[in-house]
Design a protein around this motif. Sequence first.
Motif, PDB file in Angstrom:
ATOM      1  N   ASP A 110       0.832  -1.206   0.000  1.00  0.00           N
ATOM      2  CA  ASP A 110       0.000   0.000   0.000  1.00  0.00           C
ATOM      3  C   ASP A 110       0.865   1.254   0.000  1.00  0.00           C
ATOM      4  N   ALA A 111       1.952   1.226   0.772  1.00  0.00           N
ATOM      5  CA  ALA A 111       2.839   2.391   0.848  1.00  0.00           C
ATOM      6  C   ALA A 111       3.506   2.661  -0.498  1.00  0.00           C
ATOM      7  N   THR A 112       3.893   1.596  -1.208  1.00  0.00           N
ATOM      8  CA  THR A 112       4.537   1.768  -2.512  1.00  0.00           C
ATOM      9  C   THR A 112       3.557   2.320  -3.536  1.00  0.00           C
ATOM     10  N   ILE A 113       2.330   1.822  -3.522  1.00  0.00           N
ATOM     11  CA  ILE A 113       1.322   2.323  -4.459  1.00  0.00           C
ATOM     12  C   ILE A 113       1.084   3.812  -4.244  1.00  0.00           C
ATOM     13  N   ARG A 115       3.202   5.844  -2.895  1.00  0.00           N
ATOM     14  CA  ARG A 115       4.458   6.528  -3.208  1.00  0.00           C
ATOM     15  C   ARG A 115       4.564   6.910  -4.675  1.00  0.00           C
ATOM     16  N   VAL A 116       4.036   6.063  -5.572  1.00  0.00           N
ATOM     17  CA  VAL A 116       4.102   6.370  -7.010  1.00  0.00           C
ATOM     18  C   VAL A 116       2.905   7.202  -7.475  1.00  0.00           C
ATOM     19  N   ALA A 137       2.210   2.183 -12.315  1.00  0.00           N
ATOM     20  CA  ALA A 137       1.981   0.832 -11.795  1.00  0.00           C
ATOM     21  C   ALA A 137       3.198  -0.052 -12.032  1.00  0.00           C
ATOM     22  N   ALA A 138       3.810   0.073 -13.209  1.00  0.00           N
ATOM     23  CA  ALA A 138       5.001  -0.719 -13.521  1.00  0.00           C
ATOM     24  C   ALA A 138       6.168  -0.321 -12.611  1.00  0.00           C
ATOM     25  N   ILE A 139       6.278   0.959 -12.296  1.00  0.00           N
ATOM     26  CA  ILE A 139       7.320   1.411 -11.378  1.00  0.00           C
ATOM     27  C   ILE A 139       7.061   0.852  -9.985  1.00  0.00           C
ATOM     28  N   ALA A 140       5.797   0.854  -9.563  1.00  0.00           N
ATOM     29  CA  ALA A 140       5.452   0.270  -8.252  1.00  0.00           C
ATOM     30  C   ALA A 140       5.854  -1.198  -8.207  1.00  0.00           C
ATOM     31  N   GLN A 141       5.598  -1.921  -9.277  1.00  0.00           N
ATOM     32  CA  GLN A 141       5.961  -3.341  -9.323  1.00  0.00           C
ATOM     33  C   GLN A 141       7.475  -3.520  -9.205  1.00  0.00           C
ATOM     34  N   ALA A 142       8.235  -2.610  -9.810  1.00  0.00           N
ATOM     35  CA  ALA A 142       9.696  -2.714  -9.752  1.00  0.00           C
ATOM     36  C   ALA A 142      10.246  -2.419  -8.355  1.00  0.00           C
ATOM     37  N   LEU A 143       9.522  -1.626  -7.565  1.00  0.00           N
ATOM     38  CA  LEU A 143      10.084  -1.124  -6.313  1.00  0.00           C
ATOM     39  C   LEU A 143       9.509  -1.737  -5.043  1.00  0.00           C
ATOM     40  N   PHE A 144       8.380  -2.432  -5.127  1.00  0.00           N
ATOM     41  CA  PHE A 144       7.628  -2.725  -3.906  1.00  0.00           C
ATOM     42  C   PHE A 144       8.336  -3.665  -2.936  1.00  0.00           C
ATOM     43  N   GLU A 145       9.303  -4.453  -3.407  1.00  0.00           N
ATOM     44  CA  GLU A 145      10.042  -5.355  -2.516  1.00  0.00           C
ATOM     45  C   GLU A 145      11.382  -4.776  -2.063  1.00  0.00           C
ATOM     46  N   ARG A 168      11.640  10.823 -10.421  1.00  0.00           N
ATOM     47  CA  ARG A 168      13.082  11.031 -10.260  1.00  0.00           C
ATOM     48  C   ARG A 168      13.458  11.105  -8.780  1.00  0.00           C
ATOM     49  N   ARG A 169      12.627  11.773  -7.987  1.00  0.00           N
ATOM     50  CA  ARG A 169      12.900  11.839  -6.545  1.00  0.00           C
ATOM     51  C   ARG A 169      12.862  10.441  -5.927  1.00  0.00           C
ATOM     52  N   ILE A 170      11.939   9.626  -6.401  1.00  0.00           N
ATOM     53  CA  ILE A 170      11.844   8.250  -5.886  1.00  0.00           C
ATOM     54  C   ILE A 170      13.101   7.462  -6.238  1.00  0.00           C
ATOM     55  N   PHE A 171      13.566   7.568  -7.487  1.00  0.00           N
ATOM     56  CA  PHE A 171      14.755   6.831  -7.906  1.00  0.00           C
ATOM     57  C   PHE A 171      15.986   7.288  -7.110  1.00  0.00           C
ATOM     58  N   GLU A 172      16.090   8.587  -6.867  1.00  0.00           N
ATOM     59  CA  GLU A 172      17.212   9.095  -6.085  1.00  0.00           C
ATOM     60  C   GLU A 172      17.156   8.582  -4.653  1.00  0.00           C
TER      61      GLU A 172
END
Length: 207
Positions: A110-113, A115-116, A137-145, A168-172
């Motif tokens: 939930d937090a990752t969803i 977040r994006v 959604a694809a970014i959330a899938q890449a990051l959620f774990e 970009r802020r998320i990736f940083e």
Amino acid sequence: MIEVKNIIKTINHKTVLDNLSLTFETGKIYGLKGRNGAGKTMLLRAIAGLIRLDSGSITIDGKVLHRDIDFPSELGLLIENNNVLPEFTLRKNLLLLAKIRKVASPEMIDATIKRVGLDPTDKRKVRQYSLGMKQRAAIAQALFEKPKLILLDEPTNAIDIEGVKEMRRIFEAEKEAGATIILASHNPEDLSILADQVFNMEEGKLV
């Protein structure tokens, strides 16, 4: 640490990775630059373990891909034709994936969803999303774990200007948390803002 050593891959008599050698260090963002067909996506696929090489090796934290391990152990992947299942909600997608490694809790999902920039309570199926929402959604899938290795192929496609800044802020932040990120993009701003080092590719080679 990822070491790509003299890798060669030929598809339909065309060399798509041509004796390529690169090193990627932990906690940095690397950019891949080049035209369509330069080999950027194929390199990401190779590092992800999705293709077998004709020769050469890829070593991840001392383990050789397809010899010691089949795939990187902690991998977040956004690549063309990314498989967020369209018939489910995004939350359902991530809950199903979470059953494989049992790393991410429902609260983490939930937090990752959020977040994006999406809503974990949204009951719409992914197929009902706009293009920009599907990309988030694809970014959330890449990051959620919270993976240590994140491979991103054109991650800001179809996302509005403010959303791009947000991603970009998320990736940083992922980099600051210790992740290694390899980013292929046609957007020169993505590379100039995010990348610690940029590799320019042409016809499967570094140029």
